[in-house]
Scaffold this motif. Structure first.
Motif, PDB file in Angstrom:
ATOM      1  N   GLY A   1       0.796  -1.220   0.000  1.00 39.04           N
ATOM      2  CA  GLY A   1       0.000   0.000   0.000  1.00 39.04           C
ATOM      3  C   GLY A   1       0.827   1.269   0.000  1.00 39.04           C
ATOM      4  O   GLY A   1       0.416   2.271  -0.571  1.00 39.04           O
TER       5      GLY A   1
ATOM      6  N   ASN B   1      -5.779   0.640   0.683  1.00 35.83           N
ATOM      7  CA  ASN B   1      -4.762   1.332  -0.116  1.00 35.83           C
ATOM      8  C   ASN B   1      -4.215   0.439  -1.221  1.00 35.83           C
ATOM      9  O   ASN B   1      -3.918   0.908  -2.323  1.00 35.83           O
ATOM     10  CB  ASN B   1      -3.602   1.791   0.782  1.00 35.83           C
TER      11      ASN B   1
ATOM     12  N   ARG C   1      -4.093   1.377  -5.075  1.00 40.22           N
ATOM     13  CA  ARG C   1      -2.772   1.628  -5.655  1.00 40.22           C
ATOM     14  C   ARG C   1      -2.342   0.556  -6.654  1.00 40.22           C
ATOM     15  O   ARG C   1      -1.722   0.864  -7.677  1.00 40.22           O
ATOM     16  CB  ARG C   1      -1.734   1.736  -4.547  1.00 40.22           C
TER      17      ARG C   1
ATOM     18  N   ALA D   1      -9.077   9.181  -2.154  1.00 37.18           N
ATOM     19  CA  ALA D   1      -7.959   8.829  -1.270  1.00 37.18           C
ATOM     20  C   ALA D   1      -6.735   9.678  -1.558  1.00 37.18           C
ATOM     21  O   ALA D   1      -5.867   9.842  -0.689  1.00 37.18           O
ATOM     22  CB  ALA D   1      -7.625   7.345  -1.428  1.00 37.18           C
TER      23      ALA D   1
END
Length: 201
Positions: free
Chosen positions: A29, A111, A115, A169
């Motif tokens: 992450g 995350n 990502r 985010a």
């Protein structure tokens, strides 16, 4: 003699497994998949690098496990939110709110979902897409239930909405004026306003 040959290995049940997954999620992450090695994760968990492969046969398999845990977090959050709503627009807003609250909670697992994209990891892309698909079906169902105008492209709407939610985010300010609840209301309100000029409630 057993004629069957085992070509893959399932993660071994072990009380170190949660620690291993948490460490992998932190690295994937924050640093990304390519920049993270199995040795990095082993060092953080005080394991020998070779011992990692008793739990997962490859780094790709470990990523799939982390992805699955991230999706599980989102599914638990959204299921609880949707349970209380019946109106289609309210259900979509509750779904968006729960999604935002999860991805903006500094969850390492969430995350990773944002990502690390399936196309970035060709050797695991199919498995990662299958994991994401199980969660995105929740959005597909919610969008299908909306009373949209006949010309509405529900597929494009779903993709746009998920993309917008995930992108928060990167820019969300916890000290800003908009909470995840307020953002969810605004996102859904913008969609409602496109339906024959009607305004959001």
């Amino acid at each position: 003699m057993n004629s069957k040959r085992t070509t893959t290995r399932s993660p071994r049940a072990d009380n170190r497994l949660p620690e291993l997954l948490n460490a992998a999620a932190r690295h994937f992450g924050s640093r990304g998949y390519a920049a993270t090695s199995m040795r990095d994760i082993a060092l953080e968990t005080n394991m020998l690098p070779g011992s990692m492969y008793y739990h997962f046969p490859s780094k790709e398999a470990l990523l799939v496990a982390v992805y699955s845990e991230g999706v599980r977090e989102l599914e638990l959050a959204t299921a609880a939110a949707l349970e209380k709503e019946r109106d289609p627009w309210s259900r979509l807003e509750a779904l968006c709110r729960a999604h935002l609250e999860t991805v903006l909670s500094d969850s390492n697992y969430a995350n990773v979902l944002i990502r690390v994209l399936p196309d970035d990891i060709p050797e695991a892309a199919e498995r990662l897409r299958a994991v994401r698909e199980s969660y995105e079906q929740t959005f597909r169902d919610a969008v299908e239930q909306l009373p949209l105008v006949p010309r509405a492209d529900r597929h494009a709407l779903r993709l746009m909405l998920i993309g917008a939610l995930n992108w928060t985010a990167l820019w969300f300010n916890p000290q800003g004026r908009d909470s995840p609840r307020a953002l969810a209301r605004k996102f859904v309100g913008l969609i409602k306003e496109t339906q024959d000029g009607s305004s959001s409630a």
